[in-house]
Design a protein around this motif. Structure first.
Motif, PDB file in Angstrom:
ATOM      1  N   THR A 181      10.821 -27.535  14.172  1.00 38.89           N
ATOM      2  CA  THR A 181      10.401 -27.625  15.579  1.00 38.89           C
ATOM      3  C   THR A 181      11.088 -26.562  16.427  1.00 38.89           C
ATOM      4  O   THR A 181      10.471 -26.009  17.333  1.00 38.89           O
ATOM      5  CB  THR A 181      10.682 -29.023  16.161  1.00 38.89           C
ATOM      6  OG1 THR A 181      12.054 -29.325  15.971  1.00 38.89           O
ATOM      7  CG2 THR A 181       9.810 -30.077  15.522  1.00 38.89           C
ATOM      8  N   ASP A 182      12.343 -26.255  16.138  1.00 38.18           N
ATOM      9  CA  ASP A 182      13.054 -25.208  16.887  1.00 38.18           C
ATOM     10  C   ASP A 182      12.434 -23.837  16.634  1.00 38.18           C
ATOM     11  O   ASP A 182      12.268 -23.039  17.553  1.00 38.18           O
ATOM     12  CB  ASP A 182      14.541 -25.179  16.513  1.00 38.18           C
ATOM     13  CG  ASP A 182      15.255 -26.462  16.910  1.00 38.18           C
ATOM     14  OD1 ASP A 182      14.785 -27.149  17.849  1.00 38.18           O
ATOM     15  OD2 ASP A 182      16.279 -26.777  16.264  1.00 38.18           O
ATOM     16  N   VAL A 183      12.101 -23.580  15.368  1.00 43.72           N
ATOM     17  CA  VAL A 183      11.473 -22.300  15.021  1.00 43.72           C
ATOM     18  C   VAL A 183      10.121 -22.194  15.709  1.00 43.72           C
ATOM     19  O   VAL A 183       9.786 -21.163  16.301  1.00 43.72           O
ATOM     20  CB  VAL A 183      11.312 -22.166  13.489  1.00 43.72           C
ATOM     21  CG1 VAL A 183      10.514 -20.935  13.127  1.00 43.72           C
ATOM     22  CG2 VAL A 183      12.681 -22.140  12.818  1.00 43.72           C
ATOM     23  N   TRP A 184       9.335 -23.264  15.668  1.00 43.33           N
ATOM     24  CA  TRP A 184       8.007 -23.263  16.296  1.00 43.33           C
ATOM     25  C   TRP A 184       8.124 -23.006  17.797  1.00 43.33           C
ATOM     26  O   TRP A 184       7.378 -22.214  18.367  1.00 43.33           O
ATOM     27  CB  TRP A 184       7.302 -24.589  16.030  1.00 43.33           C
ATOM     28  CG  TRP A 184       5.973 -24.670  16.713  1.00 43.33           C
ATOM     29  CD1 TRP A 184       5.662 -25.410  17.795  1.00 43.33           C
ATOM     30  CD2 TRP A 184       4.789 -23.949  16.364  1.00 43.33           C
ATOM     31  NE1 TRP A 184       4.356 -25.213  18.144  1.00 43.33           N
ATOM     32  CE2 TRP A 184       3.792 -24.322  17.283  1.00 43.33           C
ATOM     33  CE3 TRP A 184       4.474 -23.039  15.362  1.00 43.33           C
ATOM     34  CZ2 TRP A 184       2.500 -23.812  17.231  1.00 43.33           C
ATOM     35  CZ3 TRP A 184       3.190 -22.540  15.319  1.00 43.33           C
ATOM     36  CH2 TRP A 184       2.224 -22.915  16.239  1.00 43.33           C
ATOM     37  N   GLN A 185       9.051 -23.676  18.470  1.00 43.93           N
ATOM     38  CA  GLN A 185       9.211 -23.488  19.912  1.00 43.93           C
ATOM     39  C   GLN A 185       9.635 -22.065  20.244  1.00 43.93           C
ATOM     40  O   GLN A 185       9.154 -21.484  21.216  1.00 43.93           O
ATOM     41  CB  GLN A 185      10.212 -24.495  20.464  1.00 43.93           C
ATOM     42  CG  GLN A 185       9.657 -25.902  20.494  1.00 43.93           C
ATOM     43  CD  GLN A 185      10.700 -26.928  20.903  1.00 43.93           C
ATOM     44  OE1 GLN A 185      11.864 -26.612  21.106  1.00 43.93           O
ATOM     45  NE2 GLN A 185      10.265 -28.178  21.008  1.00 43.93           N
ATOM     46  N   ALA A 186      10.506 -21.486  19.443  1.00 42.14           N
ATOM     47  CA  ALA A 186      10.931 -20.102  19.685  1.00 42.14           C
ATOM     48  C   ALA A 186       9.765 -19.137  19.514  1.00 42.14           C
ATOM     49  O   ALA A 186       9.580 -18.215  20.315  1.00 42.14           O
ATOM     50  CB  ALA A 186      12.074 -19.728  18.740  1.00 42.14           C
TER      51      ALA A 186
ATOM     52  N   ILE B  88       5.106 -15.936  22.551  1.00 41.46           N
ATOM     53  CA  ILE B  88       3.713 -15.729  22.938  1.00 41.46           C
ATOM     54  C   ILE B  88       3.500 -16.128  24.392  1.00 41.46           C
ATOM     55  O   ILE B  88       2.903 -15.394  25.177  1.00 41.46           O
ATOM     56  CB  ILE B  88       2.757 -16.542  22.028  1.00 41.46           C
ATOM     57  CG1 ILE B  88       2.865 -16.071  20.593  1.00 41.46           C
ATOM     58  CG2 ILE B  88       1.324 -16.486  22.530  1.00 41.46           C
ATOM     59  CD1 ILE B  88       2.439 -14.638  20.359  1.00 41.46           C
ATOM     60  N   ASP B  89       3.981 -17.306  24.766  1.00 45.85           N
ATOM     61  CA  ASP B  89       3.759 -17.811  26.124  1.00 45.85           C
ATOM     62  C   ASP B  89       4.450 -16.977  27.187  1.00 45.85           C
ATOM     63  O   ASP B  89       4.000 -16.945  28.332  1.00 45.85           O
ATOM     64  CB  ASP B  89       4.237 -19.262  26.232  1.00 45.85           C
ATOM     65  CG  ASP B  89       3.340 -20.221  25.470  1.00 45.85           C
ATOM     66  OD1 ASP B  89       2.213 -19.824  25.117  1.00 45.85           O
ATOM     67  OD2 ASP B  89       3.780 -21.365  25.223  1.00 45.85           O
ATOM     68  N   ASP B  90       5.543 -16.325  26.845  1.00 42.96           N
ATOM     69  CA  ASP B  90       6.305 -15.573  27.832  1.00 42.96           C
ATOM     70  C   ASP B  90       5.912 -14.102  27.922  1.00 42.96           C
ATOM     71  O   ASP B  90       6.619 -13.312  28.531  1.00 42.96           O
ATOM     72  CB  ASP B  90       7.811 -15.684  27.543  1.00 42.96           C
ATOM     73  CG  ASP B  90       8.319 -17.102  27.742  1.00 42.96           C
ATOM     74  OD1 ASP B  90       7.614 -17.905  28.372  1.00 42.96           O
ATOM     75  OD2 ASP B  90       9.423 -17.404  27.266  1.00 42.96           O
TER      76      ASP B  90
END
Length: 159
Positions: free
Chosen positions: A50-55, A60-62
């Protein structure tokens, strides 16, 4: 390191070539280097998926969205517009106090940010219920697209 057992999968039923590539239904070839191995997967201790996915998602989002767009949106479609363009909002529009667009009742002014002019052209999908006020370059691009579309539907022309 945490060690995971290798995946178990049946042997591939795809025909392979002498080079080790297999022909897929899509016409692409995959090499045997991508085939499952008997080596267990390894992951660094303390690393959570989950940490890797959020990073990765933040990367992409930023991505900067340098094109500032001001539009007025008809209140009848405002909820739908905000759902669709939630990620493009420069600032969240408060639902309890909506500013009227240029003093016109029934319209709300919305500030957006897009990554490109092409991305902002999606606003044309709202037709006359969303009017771009700035920038002029986007207004001109939307006018050209709208005119080209209207030319495809001449009055009195049955197909």
């Amino acid at each position: 390191m945490t060690r995971f057992p290798p995946p178990t999968s049946p042997p591939s039923s795809r025909p392979s070539s002498p080079t080790g590539a297999c022909a897929c239904a899509t016409g692409t070839a995959a090499t045997t280097a991508n085939a499952p191995t008997q080596q267990p997967a390894q992951r660094r201790d303390g690393l959570e998926l989950t940490d890797v996915w959020q990073a990765l998602r933040r990367r992409i989002d930023d991505i900067p969205a340098p094109l500032a767009v001001t539009a007025r949106v008809h209140d009848e479609i405002l909820a739908k517009f905000l759902r669709i363009h939630e990620a493009d909002l420069a600032d969240p529009t408060p639902t309890d106090s909506r500013p009227e667009a240029d003093g016109e009742p029934g319209w709300t002014r919305v500030e957006l940010r897009f990554r490109s002019l092409l991305a902002a052209e999606a606003l044309l999908a709202f037709g006359p219920d969303a009017v771009v006020l700035t920038p002029d370059g986007l207004r001109q691009a939307l006018a050209r697209k709208a005119a080209a579309t209207a030319a495809l539907y001449p009055p009195g022309h049955d197909t």
